[in-house]
Design an enzyme around this catalytic site. Structure first.
Site, PDB file in Angstrom:
ATOM      1  N   CYS B 102     -41.125  13.050  -8.581  1.00  0.00           N
ATOM      2  CA  CYS B 102     -39.535  12.182  -8.035  1.00  0.00           C
ATOM      3  C   CYS B 102     -38.592  12.109  -8.698  1.00  0.00           C
ATOM      4  O   CYS B 102     -38.248  12.787  -9.361  1.00  0.00           O
ATOM      5  CB  CYS B 102     -40.301  11.218  -7.748  1.00  0.00           C
ATOM      6  N   HIS B 200     -46.563  12.594  -4.635  1.00  0.00           N
ATOM      7  CA  HIS B 200     -47.018  11.702  -5.574  1.00  0.00           C
ATOM      8  C   HIS B 200     -48.355  11.533  -4.174  1.00  0.00           C
ATOM      9  O   HIS B 200     -48.130  12.498  -3.745  1.00  0.00           O
ATOM     10  CB  HIS B 200     -46.115  10.484  -5.545  1.00  0.00           C
TER      11      HIS B 200
END
Lengths: 577, 298
Positions: B102, B200
């Site tokens: 991310c 994630h």
């Protein structure tokens, strides 16, 4: 398709619970008012023309309530938030119009955790002080639900019924807070705390804080702000506010994390670590959990404000009996500056909730007595630790919806090294947050070797089982009950069989050991919340307590299941133990 | 195995900015790497590299960098550039496995262009850049599945920025979800052994093959590829040199995780398959379960 189903389910569950609980809390002090109804008191802003708005308000009330009745009749749902939505459509300012008629105004409660319990405490205290308390239904904390809570209490002439001695306590979702503050003239606004919660819905913690800060900019300086001194983000909101600000906080060094855990600080999810003034990092003299504590910024000197209402000593008498000594500078001139308060709920988070309620009460000049009785006799709200009797066992429900909330529930459960029977329910419906990554931030390690029996359930049961596996919980120590079978597993090609075949093919020696493993018994062949509850109850010996720790929609599912079994509110609202 | 030499395997993982970049579950990746090493008797030391700490590439075998809030990302970007940049570049050019998730992924690309305000400069490890198209363009939020290396990876994504790849190779092709930019069906980026991704969930718990891939890369890099051809790690993590028994494993060039002791990953794969099923990827779910236990079908 998957997106739709859970929310429909949730809606059904939510509305059912709402009907049962009643939209507005019927309170102990509910008596017919002696006051004539005609005068709208406490009106702070005048409608543009006196006649038209009240006609429109009347239309709005009638329209909203008709829509609600219709929707209930047609079984489109419980028809609660539609009342407010339709009324607002007819007259956008209906909420402000009605709210200004309340004699004692409105208390607005927001924050990540503790909204419901804090509003519950406040309601109990204010009722004991002789006020007529109106609340929005738990979970209906968006604009529609708040509008409904007032419209339902209004007459076709556009005025509230029995507004005398009335005060409304509105629990408001942190993201719609700015909207509400613009509509409802608030007498007191409480910010309990700010933690990460449902990043997929709210965005980052910082963006919620910015939203709040902005909303406060437009707030009347007649409003009293009640803020948590121990939460840096929440406390910081008071800096720029021109009106009166009251802080609450904990001043008991014995609650410091380091003092509590000899084995070193547990993993904590810390969502605020940077001083909003200078960008420096906060240091802590005391830290109670997450970022809650006595902080200061070494760089610019920004520090925790001195609380007006503070818990100077906190002792836990029992799992759910916390005794605290509260000292209040607001009572400085009186005979009693310090007072003992007993909280009938577990955990430090409930100490904060009770302190917030005490501060609100003192902000509107209510004395100790109703504060003490209101909090001590508080009946837990569904999912916040109350007892339910089920097949000779006691079931206790502890809602946990975000990492800090979950950590605190686990700490409360396993703090004294006690062994517990536990049922975890992890769902990923919209109301829970679709993202379940946060379970990896929860310190499940503290549950290892402390669960007598353990059942893991919910739509993401496998994820939670995996989390527990990596925390070190042996797989044969937990039963996983998923919501539905995996279609990808075919009975004739079981994993073990395929593994065996492949092991032979590949001639890998170390798999011989794997062949002797028992089949995958830890995954139950039954599915759904009813099965999960059954297997958790069955595993709990008669006379012992099962602790169920669900996420939000998991809680609603359990509630519905208990209702189905005839365990009505009558049972769980009574303090029969 | 008479004249074999045994030694204890140990790896060091550098965790970059654990205090600043820790948004939602990044810790899960570390927990999984540690435990999967531990179960094979490999010691995994985790070293936190915060703001101001230098990154000496020789001291680490693997690096991890997560995602954070915007406010916390700015000082990180500065520090990454000023303090750790050279060390990180050296490590990556030397084939150190790096996982960047991310925000960390965005920081390893050329730049991040916010909806308003100046660009945030990245390291440029990945030939890629990220543009935030403003608050009116919806964030990419939801479950995601991608094709990776003949198998699937599953996770959750939540990002406002859109990442566009230049010459960088994507980590995989999006099967369901948004990926880099919701336009070209690519997800993540690869440069040497550095992996950038938006996934994630946490990423590694439900993707044990990817976790093992990273561990395998680190082992191979540290202990040398050639040695693996005639060697074998036993259950206690002892690594035996010069074993010429018929049981020695054949190493495929593209899959370093094969040398690792298989673990009981049934729960991992069921969770993986369950998410694929939720996304309507039934065939992929079946394939994932037939790939269980970390073994690749040859």
């Amino acid at each position: 398709m998957r997106k739709r189903r859970p929310s429909a389910k949730l809606r059904r569950a939510g509305l059912r619970s709402g009907e049962r609980k009643g939209t507005l809390t019927p309170n102990r002090t509910e008596k017919p008012s002696e006051r004539p109804l005609t005068v709208a008191r406490g009106q702070r802003r005048l409608p543009r023309s006196k006649r038209r708005p009240s006609l429109r308000a009347g239309l709005a009330v009638v329209g909203g309530r008709t829509a609600g009745a219709l929707s209930r009749r047609l079984h489109l749902g419980g028809g609660t938030s539609i009342v407010g939505l339709v009324a607002q459509r007819v007259y956008p300012d209906i909420v402000g119009h009605l709210a200004t008629q309340l004699e004692h105004g409105s208390v607005i409660v927001t924050g990540t955790n503790g909204k419901t319990t804090t509003s519950g405490f406040i309601a109990a205290v204010l009722s004991d002080a002789g006020l007529r308390v109106w609340r929005n239904r738990e979970g209906s904390n968006l604009m529609g639900g708040i509008a409904s809570s007032l419209v339902i209490r209004a007459q076709p002439n556009g005025n509230l019924r029995r507004e005398g001695r009335a005060i409304s306590i509105l629990e408001v979702d942190e993201a719609v807070m700015p909207q509400i503050l613009q509509t409802v003239p608030a007498r007191v606004v409480v910010f309990t705390n700010l933690f990460r919660d449902q990043l997929d819905r709210y965005g980052e913690v910082d963006s919620v804080a910015a939203l709040w800060q902005q909303a406060l900019g437009t707030l009347s300086t007649d409003t009293i702000l009640v803020l948590n001194a121990d939460d840096p983000t929440t406390a910081h909101l008071g800096e720029a506010f021109g009106g009166r600000v009251l802080y609450f906080g904990i001043d008991d060094p014995a609650l410091d994390l380091k003092a509590q855990h000899d084995e070193g600080e547990r993993h904590q999810v810390i969502d605020t670590r940077i001083c909003p003034k200078c960008g420096g990092e906060y240091s802590y003299d005391l830290r109670f959990f997450s970022h809650m504590g006595h902080y200061h910024c070494a760089h610019c000197g920004n520090q925790r404000p001195q609380p007006d209402v503070r818990a100077v000593k906190v002792q836990s008498d029992d799992f759910d009996r916390t005794r605290m000594q509260v000292s209040s500078s607001l009572m400085a001139g009186t005979s009693k500056q310090q007072q003992e308060i007993v909280i009938p709920l577990p955990g430090i988070y409930n100490v904060y909730n009770a302190l917030a309620a005490a501060t609100v009460a003192q902000a509107i000049e209510i004395g100790w007595e109703p504060i003490v009785t209101g909090i001590e006799q508080f009946k837990p709200i569904f999912g916040r630790g109350e007892r339910i009797h089920i097949e000779g066992r006691t079931l206790r429900l502890l809602l946990a919806k975000n990492p800090t909330g979950f950590n605190e529930v686990l700490r409360t459960l396993f703090n004294e090294g006690t062994h517990r029977h536990v049922l975890f329910v992890l769902n990923d419906n919209i109301a829970d947050g679709r993202d379940i990554s946060w379970i990896w931030d929860v310190d499940f390690e503290q549950a290892v070797n402390h669960t007598s029996t353990l059942v893991v359930a919910g739509s993401r049961a496998l994820d939670l089982a995996l989390r527990l596996k990596y925390a070190g919980v042996a797989q044969d120590k937990m039963i996983t009950v998923t919501t539905a079978p995996l279609r990808a597993i075919k009975p004739d090609t079981s994993l073990a069989a395929r593994k065996k075949r492949r092991a032979k093919n590949r001639n890998v020696k170390m798999l011989e050991e794997a062949d002797q493993q028992p089949p995958l018994t830890e995954i139950s062949h039954h599915y759904g919340i009813a099965e999960a509850l059954d297997s958790a109850v069955r595993q709990t010996p008669v006379g012992e307590t099962l602790f169920a720790v669900p996420t939000y929609t998991g809680l609603l599912e359990i509630q519905r299941e208990l209702e189905r079994r005839g365990l009505t509110p009558h049972y769980w609202e009574g303090r029969d133990n | 195995m008479n004249d074999s030499v045994t030694r204890q395997l140990a790896l060091t993982l550098g965790h970059l900015y654990p205090d600043q970049l820790n948004l939602y579950g990044d810790r899960g990746n570390i927990i999984v790497l540690r435990r999967r090493c531990q179960q094979r008797g490999i010691e995994l030391r985790v070293v936190s590299l915060g703001l101001g700490d230098a990154l000496a590439p020789d001291e680490y075998d693997m690096l991890f960098i997560g995602g954070g809030q915007d406010r916390e990302q700015a000082p990180v970007a500065q520090d990454l550039h000023d303090t750790k940049g050279i060390g990180l570049w050296a490590a990556i050019e030397d084939d150190m496995p790096v996982l960047a998730v991310c925000g960390g992924y965005q920081l390893l690309a050329h730049y991040y262009r916010p909806a308003s305000g100046p660009d945030m400069r990245g390291l440029g490890v990945f030939d890629a850049w990220t543009i935030h198209k403003g608050p009116r363009v919806a964030r990419c939020i939801g479950d995601i599945a991608i094709n990776w290396n003949g198998s699937t990876l599953v996770g959750f994504e939540n990002h406002g920025g859109r990442t566009y790849l230049g010459t960088a190779q994507p980590l995989g092709k999006v099967l369901k979800g948004y990926g880099n930019n919701a336009e070209d069906a690519t997800e993540g980026a690869i440069y040497r052994n550095a992996y950038g991704t938006y996934m994630h969930g946490s990423l590694l718990p439900k993707n044990p093959h990817f976790a093992d891939h990273l561990i395998g890369l680190a082992l191979r890099r540290k202990y040398g590829k050639n040695d693996w051809d005639n060697s074998h790690i036993n259950e206690t993590g002892e690594w035996t040199d010069g074993a010429s028994s018929s049981e020695s494993l054949e190493i495929k060039d593209d899959d370093p995780s094969v040398v690792l002791t298989p673990l009981d990953d049934r729960l991992e794969w069921e969770a993986h398959a369950s998410l694929l099923e939720h996304m309507g990827l039934q065939d992929a779910a079946i394939a994932a379960l037939s790939n269980d236990n970390g073994l690749k079908v040859s």
